[in-house]
Design a protein around this motif. Structure first.
Motif, PDB file in Angstrom:
ATOM      1  N   CYS A   1       0.860  -1.181   0.000  1.00 47.57           N
ATOM      2  CA  CYS A   1       0.000   0.000   0.000  1.00 47.57           C
ATOM      3  C   CYS A   1       0.896   1.230   0.000  1.00 47.57           C
ATOM      4  CB  CYS A   1      -0.923   0.017   1.222  1.00 47.57           C
ATOM      5  SG  CYS A   1      -1.951   1.495   1.368  1.00 47.57           S
TER       6      CYS A   1
ATOM      7  N   VAL B   1     -12.381  -7.700  -9.011  1.00 44.17           N
ATOM      8  CA  VAL B   1     -12.846  -6.653  -9.925  1.00 44.17           C
ATOM      9  C   VAL B   1     -13.568  -7.356 -11.070  1.00 44.17           C
ATOM     10  CG1 VAL B   1     -12.177  -4.699 -11.360  1.00 44.17           C
ATOM     11  CG2 VAL B   1     -10.840  -5.246  -9.307  1.00 44.17           C
TER      12      VAL B   1
ATOM     13  N   HIS C   1      -7.450  -7.183  -7.360  1.00 46.72           N
ATOM     14  CA  HIS C   1      -6.423  -6.252  -6.928  1.00 46.72           C
ATOM     15  C   HIS C   1      -5.285  -7.054  -6.301  1.00 46.72           C
ATOM     16  CE1 HIS C   1      -8.125  -2.194  -7.410  1.00 46.72           C
ATOM     17  NE2 HIS C   1      -9.309  -2.723  -7.113  1.00 46.72           N
ATOM     18  N   TYR C   2      -4.073  -6.525  -6.381  1.00 47.35           N
ATOM     19  CA  TYR C   2      -2.920  -7.205  -5.782  1.00 47.35           C
ATOM     20  C   TYR C   2      -3.080  -7.318  -4.274  1.00 47.35           C
ATOM     21  CZ  TYR C   2       1.974  -8.017  -4.445  1.00 47.35           C
ATOM     22  OH  TYR C   2       3.125  -8.518  -3.903  1.00 47.35           O
TER      23      TYR C   2
ATOM     24  N   PRO D   1      -7.292  -0.279  -2.222  1.00 46.00           N
ATOM     25  CA  PRO D   1      -8.046  -0.039  -3.455  1.00 46.00           C
ATOM     26  C   PRO D   1      -7.218   0.605  -4.558  1.00 46.00           C
ATOM     27  CG  PRO D   1      -8.690   1.528  -1.748  1.00 46.00           C
ATOM     28  CD  PRO D   1      -7.810   0.515  -1.085  1.00 46.00           C
ATOM     29  N   GLU D   2      -6.048   1.161  -4.195  1.00 43.54           N
ATOM     30  CA  GLU D   2      -5.162   1.762  -5.185  1.00 43.54           C
ATOM     31  C   GLU D   2      -4.130   0.772  -5.723  1.00 43.54           C
ATOM     32  OE1 GLU D   2      -5.796   4.775  -6.305  1.00 43.54           O
ATOM     33  OE2 GLU D   2      -7.453   4.883  -4.881  1.00 43.54           O
ATOM     34  N   SER D   3      -4.082  -0.425  -5.182  1.00 45.04           N
ATOM     35  CA  SER D   3      -3.124  -1.412  -5.688  1.00 45.04           C
ATOM     36  C   SER D   3      -3.550  -1.854  -7.086  1.00 45.04           C
ATOM     37  CB  SER D   3      -3.029  -2.615  -4.751  1.00 45.04           C
ATOM     38  OG  SER D   3      -4.249  -3.342  -4.741  1.00 45.04           O
ATOM     39  N   ARG D   4      -2.596  -2.299  -7.865  1.00 44.12           N
ATOM     40  CA  ARG D   4      -2.859  -2.618  -9.267  1.00 44.12           C
ATOM     41  C   ARG D   4      -3.812  -3.803  -9.394  1.00 44.12           C
ATOM     42  NH1 ARG D   4       1.971  -5.154  -8.122  1.00 44.12           N
ATOM     43  NH2 ARG D   4       2.312  -7.227  -9.014  1.00 44.12           N
ATOM     44  N   VAL D   5      -4.583  -3.806 -10.446  1.00 43.94           N
ATOM     45  CA  VAL D   5      -5.402  -4.958 -10.801  1.00 43.94           C
ATOM     46  C   VAL D   5      -4.558  -5.843 -11.705  1.00 43.94           C
ATOM     47  CG1 VAL D   5      -7.504  -5.762 -11.905  1.00 43.94           C
ATOM     48  CG2 VAL D   5      -7.511  -3.608 -10.629  1.00 43.94           C
TER      49      VAL D   5
ATOM     50  N   MET E   1     -11.157  -7.665  -2.984  1.00 46.58           N
ATOM     51  CA  MET E   1     -10.168  -7.534  -4.055  1.00 46.58           C
ATOM     52  C   MET E   1     -10.663  -7.857  -5.455  1.00 46.58           C
ATOM     53  SD  MET E   1      -6.775  -8.984  -2.041  1.00 46.58           S
ATOM     54  CE  MET E   1      -7.669 -10.025  -0.884  1.00 46.58           C
TER      55      MET E   1
END
Length: 230
Positions: free
Chosen positions: A97, A148, A155-156, A160-164, A146
């Protein structure tokens, strides 16, 4: 413990009868019991997950109860620490994060996936209903925090800002497949059907250093596909 692997060695022995493979794997597992499980605790799900995978494989291949007994100690602590959310939430480290402090809480999806696999291996041996219930809760946690749907991937991490990821993480899908096996619920089936498509849709080309990227989905895909309806 999270960078020691013995399942393949035990399997090689069972398929070929080569005693060297079982001897090497058993010696490795002898280092994973005893003092290592005294006052047992774990810092992340990957460590406890791999520990269970190793010990379950050792018990199934040798029948030595020392491995099963050590695994029970680990499982008891895992179940004790599982949150009401279904996960094993902690403050995410900077690599998981990058948000300004206070960072998000949660977990890395692949680590929870490895733990679900370890719990499933233990359940295969013991049929412990507590463990089946824990896997179902953990799989639901990964989907809720996580998954999507429009990407067919996770998500990694719980941030919520971690890469998909480009494809669904096969390690998480293996846990979801176990949850579907236990419950037959549509929410797990739907994620499996969508996730397996992206997990194996674009495998990397063979090149130096790509072994992990190729082997993880190849190893996990048959286990996921076997759980799918029809």
């Amino acid at each position: 413990v999270s960078h020691t692997w013995v399942e393949g060695l035990f399997l090689h022995h069972l398929l070929t009868g080569d005693p060297r493979s079982q001897d090497a794997a058993s010696k490795a597992c002898d280092n994973l019991v005893g003092d290592l499980v005294n006052n047992y605790d774990f810092t992340n799900c990957r460590n406890s997950g791999w520990h269970l995978i190793h010990l379950s494989a050792a018990y199934r291949a040798t029948g030595r109860r020392v491995f099963l007994n050590a695994a029970r100690i680990i499982v008891d602590r895992i179940l004790e620490r599982q949150r009401s959310s279904g996960g094993w939430d902690r403050l995410l480290v900077p690599g998981h994060c990058h948000c300004d402090p206070p960072r998000h809480t949660g977990n890395a999806g692949f680590m929870v996936g490895i733990l679900m696999v370890g719990l499933k291996r233990f359940h295969d041996v013991t049929q412990d209903q507590r463990v089946a219930d824990a896997i179902v809760r953990a799989a639901g946690y990964c989907i809720e925090r996580m998954w999507v749907p429009e990407a067919g991937a996770f998500h990694y991490t719980c941030c919520p800002e971690s890469r998909v990821l480009a494809g669904a993480d096969i390690r998480i899908l293996k846990g979801v497949s176990a949850a579907y096996e236990f419950t037959g619920e549509d929410r797990f089936r739907d994620v499996l059907i969508a996730g397996i498509q992206t997990a194996i849709a674009d495998l990397p080309r063979a090149r130096r250093g790509i072994g992990k990227g190729i082997c993880s989905p190849m190893r996990g895909a048959p286990q996921v596909i076997a759980a799918l309806p029809d």
